[in-house]
Scaffold this active site. Sequence first.
Site, PDB file in Angstrom:
ATOM      1  NE  ARG A 149       5.339  -1.275   4.328  1.00  0.00           N
ATOM      2  CZ  ARG A 149       4.191  -1.089   5.191  1.00  0.00           C
ATOM      3  NH1 ARG A 149       3.273  -1.943   4.733  1.00  0.00           N
ATOM      4  NH2 ARG A 149       4.119  -0.447   6.138  1.00  0.00           N
ATOM      5  N   GLY A 160       0.669  -0.999   0.124  1.00  0.00           N
ATOM      6  CA  GLY A 160      -0.108   0.058   0.073  1.00  0.00           C
ATOM      7  C   GLY A 160       0.958   1.219  -0.138  1.00  0.00           C
ATOM      8  NE  ARG A 178      -3.279  -5.624   1.499  1.00  0.00           N
ATOM      9  CZ  ARG A 178      -2.843  -4.768   2.038  1.00  0.00           C
ATOM     10  NH1 ARG A 178      -1.745  -4.048   1.373  1.00  0.00           N
ATOM     11  NH2 ARG A 178      -3.000  -4.573   3.096  1.00  0.00           N
ATOM     12  CB  ILE A 179       3.389  -7.473   0.076  1.00  0.00           C
ATOM     13  CG1 ILE A 179       3.966  -6.284  -0.942  1.00  0.00           C
ATOM     14  CG2 ILE A 179       3.943  -8.839  -0.523  1.00  0.00           C
ATOM     15  CD1 ILE A 179       5.498  -6.224  -1.122  1.00  0.00           C
ATOM     16  CB  SER A 202       0.468  -3.921   7.938  1.00  0.00           C
ATOM     17  OG  SER A 202      -0.298  -2.902   7.561  1.00  0.00           O
ATOM     18  NE  ARG A 211      -3.490  11.555  -9.515  1.00  0.00           N
ATOM     19  CZ  ARG A 211      -4.856  11.810  -9.465  1.00  0.00           C
ATOM     20  NH1 ARG A 211      -5.083  11.642  -8.090  1.00  0.00           N
ATOM     21  NH2 ARG A 211      -5.299  12.445 -10.467  1.00  0.00           N
ATOM     22  NE  ARG A 258       3.047  -0.361  12.230  1.00  0.00           N
ATOM     23  CZ  ARG A 258       1.704  -0.427  12.291  1.00  0.00           C
ATOM     24  NH1 ARG A 258       1.211   0.048  10.926  1.00  0.00           N
ATOM     25  NH2 ARG A 258       0.804  -0.197  13.175  1.00  0.00           N
ATOM     26  CG  ASP A 278      -2.876  -3.261  14.170  1.00  0.00           C
ATOM     27  OD1 ASP A 278      -3.980  -3.440  14.564  1.00  0.00           O
ATOM     28  OD2 ASP A 278      -2.347  -3.131  13.060  1.00  0.00           O
TER      29      ASP A 278
END
Length: 235
Positions: free
Chosen positions: A25, A21, A88-89, A91, A44, A218, A205
């Site tokens: 990262r 996301g 998708r990678i 959290s 963007r 993280r 979390d």
Amino acid sequence: MPTPHISAAKGDIAETVLLPGDPRRAKWAAETFLEEARLVNEVRGMYGYTGLWKGNRVTIHGSGMGMPSLSIYANELITEYGARTLIRIGSAGAMQERIRLRDIVIAMTATTLSTPSRGIFRELNFAPCADYGLLEAAVAAARRREVGVHVGGIYSSDVFYDERPDLNEIMVRHGILGVEMETAELYNLAARHGVRALGIMTVSDHLLTHEALPSDDRERSFGDMVEIALEAAFA
């Protein structure tokens, strides 16, 4: 070839795309795990990099927060750039007591209240799920590591600041492993366009214990997830 949200030239995007996301990262993962990584998009501020992993071309491209944002990038990557495997990678917040911080959650299915695809499905309650080949390969890759791994259903929420404790209780009761905000729509799009998709998340979390990884910890904890995704893509 450039789209409203991706400025990459034809051939700049690999058939295998990892989707974190956070665009930062994406930068970290590309610089850490890929050889010859080069920036192919920054429209963007959403960074995309293409490089090599063990000789295989890979793109790591940010998808933003939430299903509407991911839907934009996944649609354009699939329809305009020929992406065929999207992982998708990201959290997730754990929703079962047995799950610990830094554990890996691999999503077989993704429950949701609403997605950008709702307008297409209308009255149909479509059940989005992972590509089995990717799922099987990811589970095998995870088990080769000294990391906790959990495989099952997740919940893709369309809000971050959720004020529905009753809904969370229902998810916990029905065995949902964790909550995040993107995977359900990725699985919808993969089914629609006949491509492969998988969601792999690191637990950052815990909704029951209220534990959380510090923000600066993280990134270091996500390395296993990225390697599992890469191994699964090219198994």
